[in-house]
Design an enzyme around this catalytic site. Structure first.
Site, PDB file in Angstrom:
ATOM      1  N   THR A 151       0.835  -1.208   0.000  1.00 41.20           N
ATOM      2  CA  THR A 151       0.000   0.000   0.000  1.00 41.20           C
ATOM      3  C   THR A 151       0.867   1.254   0.000  1.00 41.20           C
ATOM      4  O   THR A 151       0.644   2.179  -0.790  1.00 41.20           O
ATOM      5  CB  THR A 151      -0.926  -0.014   1.244  1.00 41.20           C
TER       6      THR A 151
ATOM      7  N   ASN B  44      -6.141  -9.253  -7.656  1.00 33.52           N
ATOM      8  CA  ASN B  44      -6.190  -9.966  -6.377  1.00 33.52           C
ATOM      9  C   ASN B  44      -7.484 -10.752  -6.187  1.00 33.52           C
ATOM     10  O   ASN B  44      -7.512 -11.743  -5.475  1.00 33.52           O
ATOM     11  CB  ASN B  44      -6.009  -8.985  -5.219  1.00 33.52           C
TER      12      ASN B  44
ATOM     13  N   ALA C 277       5.845  -8.113   0.754  1.00 32.96           N
ATOM     14  CA  ALA C 277       6.500  -9.333   1.246  1.00 32.96           C
ATOM     15  C   ALA C 277       5.510 -10.433   1.617  1.00 32.96           C
ATOM     16  O   ALA C 277       5.747 -11.614   1.366  1.00 32.96           O
ATOM     17  CB  ALA C 277       7.356  -8.983   2.469  1.00 32.96           C
ATOM     18  N   HIS C 278       4.373 -10.036   2.221  1.00 32.95           N
ATOM     19  CA  HIS C 278       3.540 -11.077   2.842  1.00 32.95           C
ATOM     20  C   HIS C 278       2.746 -11.912   1.845  1.00 32.95           C
ATOM     21  O   HIS C 278       2.155 -12.916   2.225  1.00 32.95           O
ATOM     22  CB  HIS C 278       2.643 -10.489   3.933  1.00 32.95           C
TER      23      HIS C 278
ATOM     24  N   CYS D 135      -8.871  -6.605   2.197  1.00 31.32           N
ATOM     25  CA  CYS D 135      -8.796  -5.305   2.880  1.00 31.32           C
ATOM     26  C   CYS D 135     -10.130  -4.891   3.466  1.00 31.32           C
ATOM     27  O   CYS D 135     -10.188  -4.284   4.514  1.00 31.32           O
ATOM     28  CB  CYS D 135      -8.340  -4.239   1.894  1.00 31.32           C
TER      29      CYS D 135
END
Ligand code: PLP
Length: 388
Positions: free
Chosen positions: A72, A151, A200-201, A327
């Site tokens: 983000t 996504n 990263a996640h 989200c």
């Protein structure tokens, strides 16, 4: 059967073992990477090794990788009128976004509302390249932001084709590769991206670390979001999240090495999953099925299903899935992605996302299908009851 089947990898992936080890090792360091002494230099080495791994994951140079607190933040950093090159210092006037971008891109970053334009997508969720070309031609040197893969649906965008259009019109291209990297080839140069966002996640690193990568040193963001001590070559101040960054680097190294094997693994399981859904409910719709998709993602719905009810029923049956983007989970909101694809509101309300990853097993898929069989049977009984 496993106790739980975690099938929400697009929301976040479990931490890879190599990432956990790197995280633990970095946590034990006492130095600040900006310090000149041996302790500081040891911490710096962790950060710079990670920078090399993240760079090579996307075919970039380490000096073009800037660590941030998340995907983000990287998106927010990239979406600014103040992107300069040696030849061009004037602010960018327009931001063109595909209608299916992640909320952090849809927010428009630091562009004023009236400078932002939506580019439509087709029924499969692919950006309309003709409409993009027209908008680029109307806007002098625009910034265009196009995700590599969605996504919610997993649909892959024609990024290289879009890049050719954007560059021919004198614009710059930002690519949100958060969901694509580690699942399909993601090379900055092949994509034609000027700026690229990573998180990263989603690849088995920790939550709360991301990166913005630029194609060349000629691209300069003149208005950092966070100013201060000059870390990340002035683009992102604040003492680095050394453990998070080190773990990101470790996850990136494994993701690069294992991408093809992991993708083949998830694709085979996804095939089983989708065949199972179709066998249990022949009327089920899989969104974006006619387009190229990530190998791990299925977004599906049947008429009359309510996503929030389905997600709770799956959870009670031990299966973690989601109703679209993570989200906004907690409050289930109708998907702007499916709305942009022209899906009827009745189907949009029922869309459930199942996303797999390197740790997914056949037993996970079987557990999902067992739960779906029960849920679909209950749903069709309910509908017959209403019809009777
Ligand atoms: N972009 C896409 C396509 C995403 O799916 C996500 C997370 O879901 C993000 C950006 C944001 O990344 P982060 O969770 O690191 O802020």
């Amino acid at each position: 059967m496993p106790e739980r089947s975690y099938l929400d990898w697009n929301a976040t992936a479990p931490l890879r073992e190599a990432a956990r080890r790197a995280f633990d090792a970095a946590l034990s360091l006492s130095g600040n990477p900006s310090s000149v002494h041996a302790e500081g230099r040891a911490a710096r080495r962790f950060v710079e090794n990670a920078r090399e791994e993240v760079a090579s994951l996307v075919g970039a140079r380490p000096s073009d990788v800037f660590f941030t607190s998340s995907g983000t933040e990287a998106n927010m950093l990239a979406l600014t009128p103040a992107i300069e090159s040696a030849a061009e210092k004037a602010p960018l006037k327009r931001l063109l976004l595909s209608a299916v971008e992640h909320a952090s891109v849809r927010s428009g970053g630091r562009f004023p509302r009236d400078a932002i334009e939506d580019i439509p997508v087709d029924g499969e969720g692919r950006v309309d390249l003709g409409a993009l070309a027209e908008s680029v031609a109307r806007s002098a040197r625009p910034l265009v932001s196009l995700m590599q893969a969605n996504n919610e649906t997993g649909v892959i965008q024609p990024v290289a084709e879009a890049a050719a259009i954007v560059h021919a019109g004198g614009g710059l291209l930002h690519v949100d590769a958060v969901q694509a990297v580690g699942r399909i080839a993601c090379d900055m140069r092949a994509l034609g991206a000027d700026l690229l966002t990573l998180s990263a996640h989603k690849i088995g690193g920790p939550k709360g670390v991301g990166a913005l990568v630029r194609a060349t040193e000629d691209i300069h963001i003149a208005d950092p979001l966070i100013r201060g001590g000059g870390q990340e070559r002035g683009l992102r101040a604040g003492t680095e999240n050394v453990a998070g960054i080190a773990a990101f680097g470790a996850a990136a190294a494994v993701a690069r090495r294992e991408r093809e094997a992991e993708s083949a693994h998830t694709l085979a399981l996804r095939g089983k999953l989708e065949n199972g859904i179709a066998a249990i409910s022949p009327g089920a719709v899989i969104f974006g099925a006619a387009a190229e998709r990530l190998p791990n993602t299925t977004l599906f719905a049947v008429e009359g299903m309510k996503a929030e009810t389905a997600v709770i029923a799956f959870d009670l049956a031990g299966v973690a899935v989601s109703s679209g983007a993570a989200c906004s989970s907690g409050k289930v909101q109708p998907s702007h992605v499916l709305a942009a694809m022209g899906v009827s509101p009745a189907l949009v309300r029922g869309a459930v996302r199942v996303s797999l990853g390197f740790g997914t097993t056949e037993a996970d898929v079987e557990m999902f299908l067992g739960a779906w069989r029960k849920l679909a049977t209950a749903l069709s009984k309910e509908r017959r009851g209403i019809a009777a």
